[in-house]
Structures are given as structure tokens and as C-alpha cells.
Design a protein around this motif. Structure first.
Motif, PDB file in Angstrom:
ATOM      1  N   TYR A 133       0.871  -1.178   0.000  1.00 27.01           N
ATOM      2  CA  TYR A 133       0.000   0.000   0.000  1.00 27.01           C
ATOM      3  C   TYR A 133       0.901   1.220   0.000  1.00 27.01           C
ATOM      4  N   VAL A 134       0.746   2.044  -1.008  1.00 28.76           N
ATOM      5  CA  VAL A 134       1.564   3.255  -1.104  1.00 28.76           C
ATOM      6  C   VAL A 134       0.637   4.461  -1.100  1.00 28.76           C
ATOM      7  N   ARG A 135       1.063   5.488  -0.401  1.00 34.25           N
ATOM      8  CA  ARG A 135       0.309   6.735  -0.419  1.00 34.25           C
ATOM      9  C   ARG A 135       1.282   7.896  -0.340  1.00 34.25           C
ATOM     10  N   ALA A 136       0.890   8.961  -1.008  1.00 42.72           N
ATOM     11  CA  ALA A 136       1.712  10.165  -1.057  1.00 42.72           C
ATOM     12  C   ALA A 136       0.832  11.365  -0.755  1.00 42.72           C
ATOM     13  N   CYS A 137       1.411  12.360  -0.114  1.00 38.45           N
ATOM     14  CA  CYS A 137       0.694  13.590   0.173  1.00 38.45           C
ATOM     15  C   CYS A 137       1.567  14.752  -0.272  1.00 38.45           C
TER      16      CYS A 137
END
Length: 175
Positions: A133-137
């Protein structure tokens, strides 16, 4: 005499258009600028999604022999995202192994440019066959910070709002 002058002033309609304009113009301009703000927000969010997808592609398909670091992924995202100004200092990338089925329970951590403290996030490229699971902000500045849509967005210490991107994938099994 005074009563006649008052009646003539009340009947005079010469400034009615200016009054109507003064009442309607702020609402009209707020709607117009909110439309521009929403359009720009969609462009930046699309660029962030695409940049994150391209940056993690090598990990996802197992094209690289060595695992990439968080700084390398951030640099790859910023290289792909040509329309995200100040990307390197305004982005956080998090990657976790969710093979056990537990998604991160917190909101996506974002950079607060008004603070000297950067968010600490988990980063693991995982093993072959693991579910990732990858997330970027990304923190960006609004076009019209004091008008319409930009007023309602949650902001950091310097008035920027947050755009986030998340994705899940399975690392390709090794040969």
C-alpha cells in the motif's frame, strides 16, 4: 419641502444598477475563481497520481534488482510530476506491506510547511508476492487563497492545502 425632496430621492433609480452589482459581484467572482481553483486542483491531483504510479512501477513489476529507498521514490515522483512546484520539499511518500490485511488506520501524513518537523512515515518496498500500500501527500498553494473553494480546504501553517494519492499493488513474484 423636505418631504418633497425625500420623495424625489426615493424615486430616483440612477444608482440601482451599481447597488445590484455591488451585491452580486462578490458571489459571482467567488464562483468563477472557485471553478479555476477546482480545475487546478484536479490537474495537480492527476499529476500526483500519475507520478506516484510511474515511480513505483519498477518496484511493482520487479524490474529492479535492488529495493529502492524512500528518497529515491520521492525523487522519482518529483521527476515525473512536472506541474507540482516545490515537490521535493512538499511531499511525503509512505509504503507499507499490508499482506496481513491491515491498512494504515491514520490519515495520510502531510508536510506542514509552517513547521520545521517532517512527518515520520513507514517505508518498506516489501518482498516478492507481498501486497503493498503506497500513499503520497503533496502540499500546494491555492491560486486564490482568500476566496471561494480555497477558504474551505484544510491548510498547513503557510496556507497550503493537501493533495493525496494512494494505491495498492502486489509485488510480482520473482523468477
Amino acid at each position: 419641502m423636505i418631504l418633497n425632496r425625500f420623495k424625489s430621492t426615493v424615486r430616483d433609480r440612477s444608482g440601482a444598477t451599481a447597488v445590484e452589482f455591488a451585491l452580486i459581484a462578490p458571489l459571482f467572482f467567488a464562483i468563477i475563481f472557485s471553478t479555476f481553483e477546482a480545475g487546478w486542483m484536479v490537474i495537480e491531483a492527476t499529476m500526483l497520481d500519475r507520478a506516484v504510479d510511474l515511480a513505483i512501477r519498477d518496484i511493482r513489476v520487479g524490474a529492479t534488482a535492488a529495493a529502492k529507498t524512500q528518497d529515491q521514490i520521492k525523487a522519482a515522483v518529483c521527476n515525473q510530476a512536472i506541474m507540482l512546484p516545490g515537490c521535493a520539499s512538499s511531499i511525503v511518500v509512505e509504503m507499507t506491506d499490508i499482506s496481513s490485511g491491515a491498512l494504515p488506520s491514520s490519515n495520510t501524513p502531510c508536510v506542514d510547511r509552517g513547521s520545521n518537523v517532517s512527518p515520520v512515515v513507514a517505508f518498506s518496498p516489501g518482498q516478492r508476492g507481498s501486497i503493498m500500500y503506497v500513499r503520497a501527500c503533496f502540499t500546494t498553494d491555492p491560486i486564490t487563497p482568500l476566496l471561494g473553494l480555497a477558504l474551505s480546504m484544510p491548510k498547513d501553517g503557510k496556507g497550503g492545502y493537501f493533495l493525496s494519492s494512494s494505491s495498492a499493488f502486489v509485488n510480482e513474484p520473482g523468477a
